[in-house]
Design an enzyme around this catalytic site. Structure first.
Site, PDB file in Angstrom:
ATOM      1  N   CYS A 162       0.826  -1.213   0.000  1.00  0.00           N
ATOM      2  CA  CYS A 162       0.000   0.000   0.000  1.00  0.00           C
ATOM      3  C   CYS A 162       0.858   1.260   0.000  1.00  0.00           C
ATOM      4  O   CYS A 162       0.481   2.284  -0.569  1.00  0.00           O
ATOM      5  CB  CYS A 162      -0.901   0.038   1.234  1.00  0.00           C
ATOM      6  SG  CYS A 162      -1.737  -1.496   1.582  1.00  0.00           S
ATOM      7  N   PHE A 163       1.998   1.173   0.665  1.00  0.00           N
ATOM      8  CA  PHE A 163       2.804   2.372   0.880  1.00  0.00           C
ATOM      9  C   PHE A 163       4.222   2.237   0.323  1.00  0.00           C
ATOM     10  O   PHE A 163       5.082   3.076   0.600  1.00  0.00           O
ATOM     11  CB  PHE A 163       2.887   2.672   2.383  1.00  0.00           C
ATOM     12  CG  PHE A 163       1.549   2.683   3.066  1.00  0.00           C
ATOM     13  CD1 PHE A 163       0.653   3.716   2.869  1.00  0.00           C
ATOM     14  CD2 PHE A 163       1.169   1.620   3.894  1.00  0.00           C
ATOM     15  CE1 PHE A 163      -0.584   3.716   3.490  1.00  0.00           C
ATOM     16  CE2 PHE A 163      -0.068   1.615   4.518  1.00  0.00           C
ATOM     17  CZ  PHE A 163      -0.953   2.660   4.321  1.00  0.00           C
TER      18      PHE A 163
END
Length: 754
Positions: free
Chosen positions: A722-723
């Site tokens: 996600c990051f």
């Protein structure tokens, strides 16, 4: 033709031309009142000799001969002044001439003469000569003629007849810092006389030559002259009518890339100069003039860009990018203004850069796409909220609310079927909402990572050969639609939707189509070059057919207007045109055959499949923002690129907690990473980001973050896709780090990523 004309006289609707070598007058135009001297009242389109009364005069005075001294034309009248030929004075020559009778043109000798007098105060004679040449379009149009025996008859609509390199060398020789007075006179003459007199409809093709040579003058590249010389010159070109612009386009298309690039760079610098002046708050005069200047410069660049595209790219399209735009304008606000103008047909005097999308680089276009996504998604969310309020009002709170996100609930074992079910029920407005993916039975919260892996898995499934929807071409390693498939056409629609959703949600996907797909999505026509990309062997054969010069083409190639297709173990012979079996390919129709082949492969044979894909894609991405993209830029937005720069990845990585660039664990991590083969590095990208390709903005845009994690060296690295965040245990041993890292990246598939 080929005669020197020394005098021109114009009446209301007729013209006279005096030719001193023959002593005759030619005329053309309307002759209704006998003004052409043809002894009739017919009109004449092309020049022809006048049958004047002086012939009778010569017969009456046979012992004496007369010659024309001067011609005149009134409204519907024509006059000629004659004198005895014994008169020593020659006919009047109204051309701009030097004392030796030659036309003033810029030459080595004339420049040297001026430079010899240029260190002190210039004499009136030299000043007048410089002013004469640079005030006269005729003098400059007669300069820099190319060829060993140059003359102006070398000029036509396809060939300018001028030597651009000669123009550059002579201009640079004349305009030097050591001779400021000369430069001042040249600049003043062009500003006050030459440029204001340029017509929007020049009288002849030859009058266009200075439009090619004048930009080579260094004075136009000096910022202080932008508003007095460079922009007025662009204004003269932008104001030209269609016919002269077409001729200039033909001439520009024959430029060497370096010459064409110099012209493009000049006006890119002008645009940057104007925007910088505006940003710094330095007034040019008033806002209307600034707007006019900016519009003129961008419009000229647009003309050059169109020429570049029609000519098959004299220079790469990215040479038109103005990289400074990101710091000089608010790109998002510019797009919003342009979007409103397009949506509501607002006639606004404000110049929006989105009218000229060819100047936007990848970073700017990504910002535009993000802005459009925000606008469209916000409109979709607002629509959903209005529906909720309306439903709440009607039902007294009993009805289910509309979700502001597009939710895809899928099972791992049926990703395609579940996705189709949801997307079939979704309305067009739903596609504009932010996408959230929920996997049945898995706890991962979709903050971006689940969504990225979902795109990878669903595309891998849809492109699987078991569906028979696409054909894989081994030589190019690309895919294209099959001309026959047993699958539901809705699957092609789904792939289009997924592709659009990936762009809208800024997620790159594996979709190994040729550039032709993105051309078609942007309503551009694929060419033979696109076929060469998809099918290199076939493309080469077709090019050989076009290039063949012998007379035995039919016997050598033995082709007719058919194509052979293999599908499901059978071979079909299909006609490219009606009765194609009976039409042999020969020298006269080979181009038509190649065109028909390309059209069949990219259009006719796959029309239903592509139509469904196109409809699905445009349900999500349809809109004005697509008009801003080149096909290759759209391709990079969809699938990313492979311009790997691993050092840039290391350089742009950030660290958290105890880690910093020189931490022992970090140092051995990068040692291990840089020693990995390319395929393993790509696997690491897949492990960390959900894709083994990089976004259009490059490695630095990945924004990799590495942080320490608790526990000992027995633990594996963990990716937060996600990051783009990597949990890296504090390994102290290089071999251990390599073993654990390789195990992690080789066993990364699953929605249960953090």
């Amino acid at each position: 033709m080929g005669n020197v004309v020394a005098q021109i006289a114009c009446g209301r609707q007729h013209t006279l031309a005096f030719i001193p070598s023959s002593g005759k007058i030619d005329s053309f135009g309307l002759g209704g009142n006998g003004q052409l001297g043809t002894r009739s009242t017919y009109n004449r389109i092309s020049p022809a000799p006048v049958k004047g009364c002086w012939q009778c005069l010569i017969l009456l005075h046979a012992e004496q001969s007369y010659c024309v001294k001067r011609i005149y034309a009134g409204g519907d009248q024509s006059f000629a002044h004659y004198a005895l030929s014994q008169d020593d004075s020659p006919p009047v020559d109204l051309r701009t001439t030097r004392p030796d009778g030659q036309i003033y043109t810029l030459s080595d000798d004339l420049i040297q003469k001026w430079l010899n007098h240029g260190h002190g105060r210039l004499s009136p004679e030299i000043t007048n000569e410089i002013d004469l040449v640079f005030s006269s379009a005729s003098c400059l149009n007669g300069s820099f003629l190319s060829g060993s025996n140059p003359d102006h008859y070398n000029t036509n609509s396809k060939c300018s007849g001028v030597d651009i390199n000669m123009a550059r060398l002579l201009y640079h020789r004349l305009i030097q810092s050591d001779y400021p007075q000369i430069s001042q006179i040249v600049a003043a003459s062009m500003e006050k006389h030459l440029l204001p007199r340029l017509s929007s409809s020049p009288p002849d093709i030859e009058a266009l030559r200075l439009y090619l040579t004048l930009p080579e003058c260094p004075l136009l590249s000096i910022p202080n002259n932008y508003t007095t010389l460079t922009i007025p010159f662009a204004k003269a070109i932008v104001s030209l009518k269609d016919a002269p612009i077409k001729v200039l386009g033909n001439w520009w298309s024959k430029f060497e890339p370096a010459v064409f690039q110099r012209l493009v760079e000049l006006y890119k610098e002008v645009v940057v100069y104007l925007l910088r002046m505006q940003k710094l708050g330095i007034p040019l005069s008033d806002q209307r003039i600034f707007t006019c200047f900016l519009h003129t410069s961008l419009k000229f660049l647009e003309i050059l860009h169109s020429v570049n595209e029609r000519a098959g790219q004299i220079i790469q399209y990215d040479k038109f990018y103005i990289h400074e735009l990101d710091e000089l304008i608010d790109i998002r606000n510019d797009y919003v203004t342009w979007f409103q103008q397009q949506m509501f047909s607002v006639m606004d005097s404000q110049v929006t850069m989105c009218k000229y999308p060819f100047v936007f680089d990848a970073q700017a276009k990504t910002a535009l796409l993000q802005t459009d996504a925000v606008i469209q998604m916000q409109m979709a969310v607002d629509h959903a909220q209005r529906q909720n309020l309306h439903s709440l009002f009607l039902s007294g709170g009993g009805m289910e609310s509309v979700n502001p996100c597009l939710i895809l609930i899928v099972r791992r074992e049926n990703v395609v079927g579940d996705s189709m079910e949801v997307l079939r029920k979704s309305k067009n407005v739903d596609y504009k909402k932010p996408l959230k993916v929920i996997v049945v039975g898995e706890e991962a919260v979709d903050a971006g990572g689940v969504r990225k892996e979902f795109f990878l898995l669903i595309m891998k499934e849809l492109l699987d050969p078991k569906y028979g929807m696409f054909r894989y071409y081994e030589e190019s390693r690309l895919i294209w639609f099959t001309h026959k498939t047993f699958e539901d056409i809705d699957l092609f629609h789904l792939i289009g939707v997924v592709c659009g959703l990936a762009i809208y949600n800024l997620t790159i996907v594996e979709l190994n189509f040729p550039l032709a797909l993105y051309k078609k999505l942007l309503k551009k026509t694929p060419t033979l070059e696109d076929l060469k990309e998809l099918m290199p062997d076939v493309g080469r054969s077709l090019q050989q057919l076009l290039d063949y010069t012998e007379d035995d083409l039919e016997e050598t190639f033995c082709l007719n207007f058919t194509i052979t297709e293999e599908m499901f173990g059978t071979t079909e012979v299909l006609e490219l045109v009606p009765n194609g079996t009976d039409i042999s390919v020969n020298k006269s129709n080979r181009q038509e055959f190649v065109n028909a082949y390309v059209v069949y492969k990219f259009n006719t044979s796959v029309a239903p499949q592509f139509s469904a894909f196109y409809a699905g894609f445009h349900k999500v991405c349809g809109g004005k923002v697509l008009e801003l993209f080149q096909p290759s830029e759209l391709q990079a937005m969809v699938i990313g690129n492979t311009n790997y720069d691993w050092k840039e990845l290391e350089k742009s990585t950030e660290y958290k907690g105890e880690y910093w660039a020189d931490h022992p664990t970090i140092k051995i991590f990068w040692e291990v990473f840089h020693e990995l083969p390319l395929e393993k590095k790509k696997q690491f990208l897949l492990f960390l980001t959900g894709s083994d390709r990089i976004p259009i903005l490059g490695m630095k845009s990945l924004a990799l973050v590495i942080q320490p994690t608790g526990g000992g060296e027995q633990y594996f690295p963990v990716a937060h896709t996600c990051f783009n965040l990597l949990d890296l245990p504090k390994y102290t041993n290089k071999e251990t780090l390599k073993e654990k890292l390789l195990h992690a990246i080789e066993h990364n598939q699953g929605f249960n990523l953090v």
